[in-house]
Design an enzyme around this catalytic site. Sequence first.
Site, mmCIF file in Angstrom:
data_model
loop_
_atom_site.group_PDB
_atom_site.id
_atom_site.type_symbol
_atom_site.label_atom_id
_atom_site.label_comp_id
_atom_site.label_asym_id
_atom_site.label_seq_id
_atom_site.Cartn_x
_atom_site.Cartn_y
_atom_site.Cartn_z
ATOM 1 N N ALA A 196 -8.797 -37.008 -100.585
ATOM 2 C CA ALA A 196 -9.017 -37.935 -99.465
ATOM 3 C C ALA A 196 -7.827 -37.982 -98.506
ATOM 4 O O ALA A 196 -8.003 -38.243 -97.308
ATOM 5 C CB ALA A 196 -9.315 -39.328 -100.013
ATOM 6 N N HIS A 198 -5.948 -35.420 -97.557
ATOM 7 C CA HIS A 198 -6.104 -34.303 -96.613
ATOM 8 C C HIS A 198 -7.238 -34.590 -95.625
ATOM 9 O O HIS A 198 -7.132 -34.288 -94.434
ATOM 10 C CB HIS A 198 -6.427 -33.004 -97.364
ATOM 11 C CG HIS A 198 -5.358 -32.546 -98.296
ATOM 12 N ND1 HIS A 198 -5.495 -32.614 -99.664
ATOM 13 C CD2 HIS A 198 -4.138 -32.016 -98.067
ATOM 14 C CE1 HIS A 198 -4.409 -32.130 -100.235
ATOM 15 N NE2 HIS A 198 -3.564 -31.771 -99.299
ATOM 16 N N ALA A 234 2.703 -38.694 -95.082
ATOM 17 C CA ALA A 234 4.046 -39.243 -95.312
ATOM 18 C C ALA A 234 4.434 -39.245 -96.786
ATOM 19 O O ALA A 234 5.569 -39.576 -97.111
ATOM 20 C CB ALA A 234 4.129 -40.653 -94.742
#
EC number: 6.3.2.1
Length: 292
Positions: free
Chosen positions: A35, A37, A150
């Site tokens: 999820a 990506h 991140a």
Amino acid sequence: MRIVERVEDLREAVRGWRRQGESIGFVPTMGNLHAGHHALVDAAKRRCARVVASVFVNPTQFGPNEDYARYPRTPDDDEAGLRAHACDLLFRPGVAEMYPFGTAACVRVHVPGLTDELDGAARPGHFDGVATVVLRLFNMVQPDLAAFGAKDFQQLQVIRYLVRELSLPVEILPLPTQRDHDGLALSSRNRFLDAQARAAAPAIHATLQRMREAWRAGRAVPAIEADAVAALRGSGFAPDYAAIRRAADLAPPRADERRGLVALIAARIGGTRLIDNLEFEPEPPADAVERM
Ligand code: PAF
């Protein structure tokens, strides 16, 4: 969605879109998409007319004793997921397409400073491999924008540095870490966790949160880091590091530094290495409580 394996075919597709004045977003991956990506594809799609995703398990970013061979490869699921998220093109090169003269003879990119510590120290050469492949992929795709999660915070900073240093004409779009219900950061390596390791794994995020609380309460950074390492060991991890750093350059903060910090953890459990981080957002102004 078109699927291509050769740079030539990728370029032809991108050229066609450019001729129509369409912008190109790019999501580089090593596959085994989850999820996190898919959220990058969605974010790129919101900003650009076309989205290219790449799946390439990059050998140059793995050390000799790392998990290159067993890194999960799930081409059918990756393809289905990208289709479901309206990706326009999947670029799936082989090693020879990416490194025409072989990986031993390839031109390598080294980003100084930022890559010396944390994961750079724990995984020597890793970020050279990342910078090398990302620069190649940017040259091949020539996107307007590229989206990165991140969770790989140091990688994100390395890529930002690369783009700025080399004046690459690509905007870097960072996306917050996607997490499971219990706080575990989504990662392709989570599939290696057995039931016991999976049950322990949320301790990483919980430790990061406690590091932030302790820092807000005014504890000194070295003491917070030492407690975090002890807490991780207590949960069954072998930590590589638990550190508080300046987000911009990943240097240790000055004792009076109160803004722009990030806590980062890398730790192994049951043979799997997990990483995560938590940015310390600026503290609310001192009079915020009175005003509320
Ligand atoms: O984050 C990853 O999946 C990889 O490091 C990247 C950026 C695709 C380069 O191989």
